[in-house]
Every structure is written in C-alpha cells, then in structure tokens.
Design a protein around this motif. Structure first.
Motif, PDB file in Angstrom:
ATOM      1  N   VAL A  76      -2.357  -3.899  -3.595  1.00  0.00           N
ATOM      2  CA  VAL A  76      -3.133  -3.592  -2.397  1.00  0.00           C
ATOM      3  C   VAL A  76      -4.559  -4.086  -2.593  1.00  0.00           C
ATOM      4  N   SER A 134      -3.611  -4.900  -8.186  1.00  0.00           N
ATOM      5  CA  SER A 134      -4.349  -4.598  -6.972  1.00  0.00           C
ATOM      6  C   SER A 134      -5.803  -5.026  -7.120  1.00  0.00           C
ATOM      7  N   THR A 162      -6.623  -3.845   2.700  1.00  0.00           N
ATOM      8  CA  THR A 162      -5.636  -2.851   3.114  1.00  0.00           C
ATOM      9  C   THR A 162      -6.338  -1.636   3.712  1.00  0.00           C
ATOM     10  N   ARG A 163      -7.398  -1.159   3.033  1.00  0.00           N
ATOM     11  CA  ARG A 163      -8.224  -0.057   3.537  1.00  0.00           C
ATOM     12  C   ARG A 163      -9.669  -0.311   3.138  1.00  0.00           C
ATOM     13  N   THR A 217      -1.590   3.608  -0.132  1.00  0.00           N
ATOM     14  CA  THR A 217      -0.605   2.812  -0.857  1.00  0.00           C
ATOM     15  C   THR A 217       0.812   3.288  -0.545  1.00  0.00           C
TER      16      THR A 217
END
Length: 312
Positions: free
Chosen positions: A8, A98, A195-196, A312
């Motif tokens: 991620v 990640s 992703t965030r 996640t």
C-alpha cells in the motif's frame, strides 16, 4: 497490526513538531514499509541537527529515501521531488514492500498529488538582477511590484518571502506570464494518489507551540549553532541559497553574522517555526482528501495505526 496482503502507499503529513517522525517509524514497522521523505530540508547533506534528521539507528530500522541527496549549494525542486517519489514508489512496490511518504513540505505533496505546470528553468541573470533590486529597495517593494503583474501570487506571499517573490518575478520577466497562470494550467492528469492520506494536526494550537519551543531548545543543546558555523566556514554558501533559507538556518546564519545573543536567536527561531507551522496547516486545510488525526491526543499514534489498519 497485520501486514497488508499487497503493498500500500500511505502519505503522512503534518506541521513541524507534530510527531510525524515517531509516528512514521511505528507505522513503517507495522506495515513493513519504506519511508520516502517529503521534506525540502532533509535532502541536504550536513544539515542534520537543524532539520531533526532521522538518526543512523532509525535509518537502520526502517529504510529511508531522499535524505542527504543534495549538497547545500545545490537546488532541489518540487518537480524533481515528484519524479523521484514516483520512481522510488514503483521500485519499493516492486520489491513487495509498502510505501510511506512522510513530511511537511506541502508544495512537494501538491506536486506529487496534482502534478506541476511546465515552468521555465531558473535564469541566473534574471535572479541576480532581482536580487540587486531587492538589495536597493527591499523585498516589500518587490512584493508590491509583483502585485502589479501577478496579484494572485502576491496575495498568498508575505512581503519578505524573498525566495518566492524572486521566483514569481523571474517567471513573469522570462515569459511575460504570471506564475499564477502556470499554476492554473497545471496538468491534473499527471497527479498521483496514495492509498490513504493522513494528516497529524493539533486540536490545541498551544500544544504545538510548546512542542516547537522544546524542539528548538533541543536543537540548540545538540549543537545547532556549531552546525551552522561549519556551513558558513565552507566559504561557498550564502544566505540566499534555498538550503540556508530553511527555517532555523536562516535565523542562525543571521545571528552568527550579526553576533546576536543566543536568547534572541531562540526567540526568532521559535517565532519563525511557529509561522512555518501556521503556513503548513493552511496548506493542509486546502487538501480535503486528508484524514485528520489529532496529534495532541494522548493516543495519537495508536489512532493512526488503527486507521492505517482499516486502510489495508
């Protein structure tokens, strides 16, 4: 916190002294991630104390990228950062790990998320001419001249923001177009999204101000002035370089030049850092995609870890 099934990409921003470094280490270890620094001061070699650069032990625990990649006499642009961050992200994900992008240089985040307009390169002759004008008339006078040709850019700059006023005037004189028009034309399709995107922001601004003061005191105790003395002693650096305009370094450079008492430097450095934090928070409020974590909450780090686990 279990490791995500697939890599991620998480961004973590926040004002200076909000606890990003400690939170990033905890999150990176939980995610088995590598950290990409989003900080315009950490790129410079020999600038360690005044930037609170991650220690050798911290770097040994979690891989860090975009630290110590430039000499202080050299520039590093937001466009270069965006290109490097995209390349590193692809390489890290290809390794099955990640990515955690961490820092407080909001222009870097904006360049990465939104893309940048293609602007003219630096013009040394124009810059020298603008610096000569500033030496004669002062930066507030040049700020007024900028307002005549680019009111949008002038409105968001302080009258003494020498670096940005200089660049805006340079762009206008080189192209006949205001800097704000380039920003308006930027290619949003070139942007990138993690992703965030989390942001550490204080509910109580007084908490952050106290942290800033504690951090500046710790820097002074750790030899910050000796670090700046060593940079000055090189002989090839000067106060107008982007590296030496970093908050703290600018005030320390001037203090050494003018033999300013340390207690006065302390007050100036803390005030300048508080202004930086205010600007960072203003930038963040303009990023609606962020998810805010109250950095002054007693369980701030735990909240971040829980939020990332959901991600996640």
């Amino acid at each position: 916190m279990p490791r995500p099934a697939a890599p991620v990409t998480i961004a973590l921003a926040g004002p200076t002294a909000s606890g990003k470094s400690a939170a990033a280490l905890a999150l990176a270890q939980a995610l088995q991630a590598e950290i990409i620094s989003v900080d315009s001061a950490l790129v410079y070699r020999g600038m360690d104390v005044g930037t609170a650069k991650p220690t050798a032990a911290e770097r040994a625990t979690v891989p860090h990228h975009l630290l110590d990649i430039r000499d202080p006499r050299d520039a590093y642009s937001a466009a270069e950062f965006a290109a490097d961050a995209r390349r590193l992200t692809a390489e890290i994900v290809a390794r099955g790990r990640s990515v955690l992008l961490v820092g407080g240089t909001m222009l870097y985040f904006k360049a990465l998320f939104d893309g940048l307009a293609a602007m003219p390169p630096a013009d040394p002759e124009l810059r020298a001419a603008i610096e000569a004008e500033a030496a004669a008339a002062g930066w507030p006078a040049l700020h007024r001249r900028l307002a005549e040709v680019d009111a949008v850019t002038a409105a968001r700059l302080a009258p003494n923001d020498a670096q940005r006023i200089q660049r805006a005037l340079e762009v206008f004189r080189a192209t006949g177009r205001p800097l704000s028009s380039f920003h308006a034309d930027q290619d949003r399709c070139a942007g990138w999204r993690p992703t965030r995107f989390f942001s550490l922001e204080p509910a109580d601004r007084g908490w952050l101000h106290a942290r800033i003061a504690q951090r500046f005191d710790a820097m002074l105790a750790a030899g910050f002035l000796d670090e700046v003395r060593a940079l000055r002693a090189r002989g090839d650096l000067h106060a107008d370089l982007p590296s030496m305009r970093c908050v703290g370094y600018r005030q320390a450079w001037e203090a050494l030049e003018r033999n300013t008492p340390t207690e006065v430097l302390r007050e100036q450095g803390i005030a300048a850092t508080r202004q930086l934090a205010k600007r960072q928070l203003t930038w963040l409020r303009g990023m609606p995609q962020r998810e805010v974590i109250a950095c002054d909450a007693p369980d701030a780090q735990a909240r971040l870890l829980r939020a990332a686990e959901i991600a996640t």
